[in-house]
Design a protein around this motif. Structure first.
Motif, PDB file in Angstrom:
ATOM      1  N   LYS A  86      52.470  24.769  49.942  1.00  0.00           N
ATOM      2  CA  LYS A  86      53.681  24.892  49.131  1.00  0.00           C
ATOM      3  C   LYS A  86      54.272  23.509  48.816  1.00  0.00           C
ATOM      4  O   LYS A  86      54.527  23.178  47.660  1.00  0.00           O
ATOM      5  CB  LYS A  86      54.705  25.747  49.888  1.00  0.00           C
ATOM      6  CG  LYS A  86      55.617  26.546  49.002  1.00  0.00           C
ATOM      7  CD  LYS A  86      56.519  27.440  49.844  1.00  0.00           C
ATOM      8  CE  LYS A  86      57.797  27.777  49.111  1.00  0.00           C
ATOM      9  NZ  LYS A  86      57.604  28.750  48.041  1.00  0.00           N
ATOM     10  N   ALA A  87      54.439  22.718  49.852  1.00  0.00           N
ATOM     11  CA  ALA A  87      55.014  21.378  49.673  1.00  0.00           C
ATOM     12  C   ALA A  87      54.100  20.485  48.837  1.00  0.00           C
ATOM     13  O   ALA A  87      54.562  19.505  48.245  1.00  0.00           O
ATOM     14  CB  ALA A  87      55.269  20.744  51.044  1.00  0.00           C
ATOM     15  N   LEU A  88      52.826  20.824  48.795  1.00  0.00           N
ATOM     16  CA  LEU A  88      51.865  20.011  48.029  1.00  0.00           C
ATOM     17  C   LEU A  88      51.688  20.533  46.603  1.00  0.00           C
ATOM     18  O   LEU A  88      50.925  19.966  45.824  1.00  0.00           O
ATOM     19  CB  LEU A  88      50.500  20.019  48.738  1.00  0.00           C
ATOM     20  CG  LEU A  88      50.453  19.403  50.133  1.00  0.00           C
ATOM     21  CD1 LEU A  88      49.117  19.701  50.799  1.00  0.00           C
ATOM     22  CD2 LEU A  88      50.673  17.892  50.053  1.00  0.00           C
ATOM     23  N   ASN A  89      52.381  21.627  46.286  1.00  0.00           N
ATOM     24  CA  ASN A  89      52.225  22.240  44.961  1.00  0.00           C
ATOM     25  C   ASN A  89      50.796  22.655  44.671  1.00  0.00           C
ATOM     26  O   ASN A  89      50.316  22.541  43.541  1.00  0.00           O
ATOM     27  CB  ASN A  89      52.679  21.278  43.865  1.00  0.00           C
ATOM     28  CG  ASN A  89      54.127  21.499  43.519  1.00  0.00           C
ATOM     29  OD1 ASN A  89      54.569  22.656  43.469  1.00  0.00           O
ATOM     30  ND2 ASN A  89      54.865  20.421  43.319  1.00  0.00           N
ATOM     31  N   ALA A  90      50.118  23.107  45.704  1.00  0.00           N
ATOM     32  CA  ALA A  90      48.722  23.530  45.532  1.00  0.00           C
ATOM     33  C   ALA A  90      48.664  25.047  45.544  1.00  0.00           C
ATOM     34  O   ALA A  90      49.302  25.701  46.372  1.00  0.00           O
ATOM     35  CB  ALA A  90      47.853  22.956  46.648  1.00  0.00           C
ATOM     36  N   GLU A  91      47.899  25.583  44.611  1.00  0.00           N
ATOM     37  CA  GLU A  91      47.852  27.030  44.386  1.00  0.00           C
ATOM     38  C   GLU A  91      46.569  27.603  44.980  1.00  0.00           C
ATOM     39  O   GLU A  91      45.473  27.105  44.694  1.00  0.00           O
ATOM     40  CB  GLU A  91      47.864  27.230  42.862  1.00  0.00           C
ATOM     41  CG  GLU A  91      48.187  28.582  42.347  1.00  0.00           C
ATOM     42  CD  GLU A  91      48.112  28.557  40.816  1.00  0.00           C
ATOM     43  OE1 GLU A  91      47.263  29.286  40.273  1.00  0.00           O
ATOM     44  OE2 GLU A  91      48.878  27.788  40.187  1.00  0.00           O
ATOM     45  N   PHE A  92      46.718  28.645  45.788  1.00  0.00           N
ATOM     46  CA  PHE A  92      45.558  29.283  46.433  1.00  0.00           C
ATOM     47  C   PHE A  92      44.796  30.129  45.425  1.00  0.00           C
ATOM     48  O   PHE A  92      45.405  30.866  44.629  1.00  0.00           O
ATOM     49  CB  PHE A  92      46.044  30.163  47.585  1.00  0.00           C
ATOM     50  CG  PHE A  92      44.944  30.761  48.413  1.00  0.00           C
ATOM     51  CD1 PHE A  92      44.132  29.961  49.209  1.00  0.00           C
ATOM     52  CD2 PHE A  92      44.716  32.139  48.408  1.00  0.00           C
ATOM     53  CE1 PHE A  92      43.122  30.509  49.989  1.00  0.00           C
ATOM     54  CE2 PHE A  92      43.701  32.696  49.186  1.00  0.00           C
ATOM     55  CZ  PHE A  92      42.910  31.873  49.977  1.00  0.00           C
ATOM     56  N   THR A  93      43.479  30.044  45.444  1.00  0.00           N
ATOM     57  CA  THR A  93      42.691  30.862  44.539  1.00  0.00           C
ATOM     58  C   THR A  93      41.303  31.106  45.135  1.00  0.00           C
ATOM     59  O   THR A  93      40.967  30.561  46.186  1.00  0.00           O
ATOM     60  CB  THR A  93      42.599  30.196  43.142  1.00  0.00           C
ATOM     61  OG1 THR A  93      42.022  31.122  42.228  1.00  0.00           O
ATOM     62  CG2 THR A  93      41.749  28.937  43.169  1.00  0.00           C
ATOM     63  N   SER A  94      40.507  31.929  44.439  1.00  0.00           N
ATOM     64  CA  SER A  94      39.147  32.183  44.925  1.00  0.00           C
ATOM     65  C   SER A  94      38.256  30.993  44.584  1.00  0.00           C
ATOM     66  O   SER A  94      38.573  30.202  43.692  1.00  0.00           O
ATOM     67  CB  SER A  94      38.587  33.434  44.247  1.00  0.00           C
ATOM     68  OG  SER A  94      38.448  33.190  42.860  1.00  0.00           O
ATOM     69  N   LEU A  95      37.133  30.891  45.275  1.00  0.00           N
ATOM     70  CA  LEU A  95      36.180  29.814  44.974  1.00  0.00           C
ATOM     71  C   LEU A  95      35.737  29.899  43.515  1.00  0.00           C
ATOM     72  O   LEU A  95      35.724  28.893  42.796  1.00  0.00           O
ATOM     73  CB  LEU A  95      34.970  29.882  45.919  1.00  0.00           C
ATOM     74  CG  LEU A  95      33.869  28.853  45.639  1.00  0.00           C
ATOM     75  CD1 LEU A  95      34.362  27.419  45.823  1.00  0.00           C
ATOM     76  CD2 LEU A  95      32.644  29.098  46.517  1.00  0.00           C
ATOM     77  N   ASP A  96      35.389  31.097  43.063  1.00  0.00           N
ATOM     78  CA  ASP A  96      34.923  31.253  41.682  1.00  0.00           C
ATOM     79  C   ASP A  96      35.949  30.760  40.672  1.00  0.00           C
ATOM     80  O   ASP A  96      35.623  30.046  39.729  1.00  0.00           O
ATOM     81  CB  ASP A  96      34.598  32.724  41.392  1.00  0.00           C
ATOM     82  CG  ASP A  96      33.199  33.088  41.888  1.00  0.00           C
ATOM     83  OD1 ASP A  96      32.509  32.180  42.406  1.00  0.00           O
ATOM     84  OD2 ASP A  96      32.813  34.262  41.757  1.00  0.00           O
TER      85      ASP A  96
END
Ligand SMILES: O=C(O)C(=O)CO
Length: 331
Positions: A196-206
């Motif tokens: 969250k603090a890194l502004n990184a969005e979780f997603t699938s590998l594909d």
């Protein structure tokens, strides 16, 4: 301390930092064998020397990526309490065998995250700005002229996908956060609270493979991650994708990577790790202008190597004096 002085600790390198040796020498009898890696020149003599020195060791401080084999463990003897690898990765440590024998295992995560992340950034820039071709021009004294020189790609505005948002992945995002990256994606087993603090969005590998302009591999090598980058996953990447690997060479099917780079199915790659290491100088990967390779220098700074050595040594001290390991793999 006096009671532990007769315990023998084997360090599998002659250039272990003195900061790490000092910690060990305060408590134990320290023996050093030459560095030894499979496939390298002098490996056989060095291995013979290691096998001569290993019997009776209570701890092994493991410097090389030479595998911890049953043969080595048998030679060491039943008094062996701990293998302390001076690395974050422990794919070479034969965890099931150590576990079966009740031998502890520690590694050195965290202390090397920033140094490895700096190399990840270096590989991103080196591959995106085509350092291999450009350095070749300098060496040949034949610089391309004009407005359209060897044109590269911007990090600015790009989507950066991190495979494995652990210590190294997080440190890489932090370092890139001044580069005006458009979007950070990450994938892994589970969402990370730090994201969250890194502004990184979780997603699938594909999804990460399909969307990213830069793909950074920062996962450990396991049965699950071996060859996770192969012809199928390379086929999901964008034509302008740049693959960066700071984990282990075997995360990538190099044959498939060679084809993808040669046919320009992806734009470029930057590798700090390969299979094998060293990569033979006549290896076909090294004929590719769109590949930027470094000889596994992720953690190779004076400060980081010293920090790794001190941590590896303190894990041994704790193991042999009945205290919990600082960074356990097998407690
Ligand atoms: O720590 C590791 O796993 C390394 O590869 C060291 O450079």
């Amino acid at each position: 301390t006096n009671m532990t002085k007769n315990l023998k600790v084997l360090v599998s390198s002659n250039d272990y930092p003195s900061s790490g040796l000092d910690v060990l020498r305060e408590h134990f009898t320290v023996v050093q064998s030459p560095y030894c890696n499979f496939g390298e020149e002098g490996a056989n003599e060095n291995k013979a020397e290691l096998l001569k020195l290993i019997p009776g060791s209570s701890a092994l401080v493991w410097i090389s990526h030479h595998p911890i084999t049953k043969e080595l463990l048998d030679k060491a003897g039943p008094q062996l309490k701990i293998v302390s690898t001076a690395s974050a990765g422990y794919n070479h440590c034969n965890v099931p065998e150590l576990k079966a024998r009740g031998i502890k295992l520690s590694n050195t995560p965290n202390v090397l995250s920033s140094a490895v992340a700096e190399i990840a950034v270096g590989l991103i820039l080196g591959a995106a700005r085509r350092f291999t071709e450009n350095l070749d021009q300098v060496r040949r004294g034949e610089w391309e002229n004009g407005f359209n020189k060897v044109l590269g790609q911007d990090v600015r505005g790009s989507t950066v996908g991190i495979v494995g948002l652990g210590g190294i992945g997080q440190a890489t995002v932090k370092r890139l956060s001044g580069f005006e990256v458009g979007k950070f994606l990450y994938t892994g087993h589970r969402e990370k609270p730090e994201a969250k603090a890194l502004n990184a969005e979780f997603t699938s590998l594909d999804n990460l493979l399909e969307q990213s302009d830069f793909i950074v591999l920062a996962v450990p090598l396991t049965d699950e991650t071996r060859h996770m980058i192969n012809s199928t996953t390379l086929g999901k990447m964008k034509k302008n994708a740049i693959l960066v690997n700071v984990g282990r060479g075997d995360l990538v099917d190099q044959e498939a990577l060679y084809e993808a780079l040669k046919n320009k199915n992806i734009y470029a790659a930057g590798l700090d790790v390969t299979t094998p290491e060293p990569l033979p100088k006549d290896h076909k990967l090294l004929t590719l202008p769109n590949l930027f390779v470094l000889p596994h220098i992720g953690s190779a700074t004076l400060r980081t190597r010293s920090d790794m050595a001190v941590l590896a040594s303190n894990n041994v001290v704790n193991a042999l004096t009945g205290k919990p390991l600082i960074t356990p793999v097998l407690p």
